[in-house]
Write a protein that holds these residues in place. Sequence first.
Motif, PDB file in Angstrom:
ATOM      1  N   GLY A 206      45.178  36.244  37.744  1.00  0.00           N
ATOM      2  CA  GLY A 206      43.949  36.179  36.960  1.00  0.00           C
ATOM      3  C   GLY A 206      42.779  35.647  37.767  1.00  0.00           C
ATOM      4  N   SER A 209      41.455  38.439  39.931  1.00  0.00           N
ATOM      5  CA  SER A 209      40.673  39.385  39.146  1.00  0.00           C
ATOM      6  C   SER A 209      39.281  38.829  38.843  1.00  0.00           C
ATOM      7  CB  SER A 209      41.409  39.701  37.839  1.00  0.00           C
ATOM      8  OG  SER A 209      40.644  40.555  37.021  1.00  0.00           O
ATOM      9  N   LYS A 271      40.782  44.585  42.011  1.00  0.00           N
ATOM     10  CA  LYS A 271      40.719  44.024  40.658  1.00  0.00           C
ATOM     11  C   LYS A 271      41.709  44.724  39.742  1.00  0.00           C
ATOM     12  CE  LYS A 271      37.660  43.278  36.706  1.00  0.00           C
ATOM     13  NZ  LYS A 271      36.297  43.473  36.147  1.00  0.00           N
ATOM     14  N   ASN A 275      44.837  43.004  37.777  1.00  0.00           N
ATOM     15  CA  ASN A 275      45.005  43.060  36.326  1.00  0.00           C
ATOM     16  C   ASN A 275      46.362  43.640  35.940  1.00  0.00           C
ATOM     17  OD1 ASN A 275      42.483  41.959  35.775  1.00  0.00           O
ATOM     18  ND2 ASN A 275      41.465  43.942  35.682  1.00  0.00           N
ATOM     19  N   LYS A 276      46.799  44.676  36.669  1.00  0.00           N
ATOM     20  CA  LYS A 276      48.111  45.254  36.401  1.00  0.00           C
ATOM     21  C   LYS A 276      49.208  44.233  36.677  1.00  0.00           C
ATOM     22  CE  LYS A 276      46.890  50.087  37.335  1.00  0.00           C
ATOM     23  NZ  LYS A 276      47.079  51.247  38.248  1.00  0.00           N
ATOM     24  N   SER A 279      49.255  41.677  33.813  1.00  0.00           N
ATOM     25  CA  SER A 279      49.813  42.286  32.598  1.00  0.00           C
ATOM     26  C   SER A 279      51.322  42.444  32.712  1.00  0.00           C
ATOM     27  CB  SER A 279      49.159  43.654  32.351  1.00  0.00           C
ATOM     28  OG  SER A 279      47.785  43.513  32.085  1.00  0.00           O
TER      29      SER A 279
END
Length: 327
Positions: A206, A209, A271, A275-276, A279
């Motif tokens: 995080g 990102s 980014k 994020n992937k 998640s």
Amino acid sequence: MKKWLFALAAAATTLVGMAGVQQASVHAADTWTPVATLGVSLTPAQKSGTLTTLENAASVSDVTQLTVNGSTLVKYLNPAGSSFTPNSGVWSSALVQKTSSGGINVQIVDYNGVNNITTITADQYRNAALTAGVSNANIYITSAVKIDGSGALAGVYAAFAQNGETLNSSQITAAQDEVNTLSGITQANKGQDGYSDKQLNNAVAGMKSQMASQSNSGTQTLSQNQIGNIVDSQLKQNNLTTVINNNQRTQIINLLVKIQNSGALKSSDFKAQANKLASSIQASAKGLFSKLKGLDTPENRNFLQRLWDSIVNFFETLGDWIQSLFS
């Protein structure tokens, strides 16, 4: 009280269990073939067993084989401060598949029913690969003997070079610093209430990102204070504020400064890959992250405040009573 709630979260996570690593469909480019990187110190029987273990996990056969030796460790890992020599032994091995989508996925595979990777976790491998410039790949790690797993990480970088994608050396150095930092923090907090390696790696993903967003994909340089604010924000979101001490917070900030200086943020895909990764980490431990998010609610904050007020009132009343005995 907060640590007690974290303990309940950890217990719930243990009962629910961890989900498997998310797999992406493999669509290797014509110029990219799966590569198995095998440690030079493996005996012939161990080499055969390692290759079979990796190929079975990846559901592939007839992969390109690449030997990882001490010189490979020196090339990729020593710039970050490691002290390998050309004569260093290598046992941990990897199989790397390039994919067209799905982010970076890592599975540590048991060898003869035993996980022999002692130090580096799957999520640490994933964060390091992201920093090094890897995108959209399935990576399988195993070892025939108990070992920290550095050889497999160097093998991942060598596999990309084998396919003509030489990764940026500054980013690889930052990635190795990252592995050292995150594994050190995880070891220091092992068994502590309210801490898990997944929380830390989710927070770091995080942070990356947020840094990519705030720096406009690396076109602007973030100050150390700005990075510190990002660190604090992600530690709070992952309920690590009271677990990560000031020294560890400083280590994370210094690491992110190195990642920024390496040029990693300038990748147009950085980014999205971060994020992937975040998640996927959350999806692999839904019980944990759902519980942690549930802890940070107005109801719970109000409950904790009321509990604290009750404790304070109790000791104030006790103090008044003791004082009255001598008045």
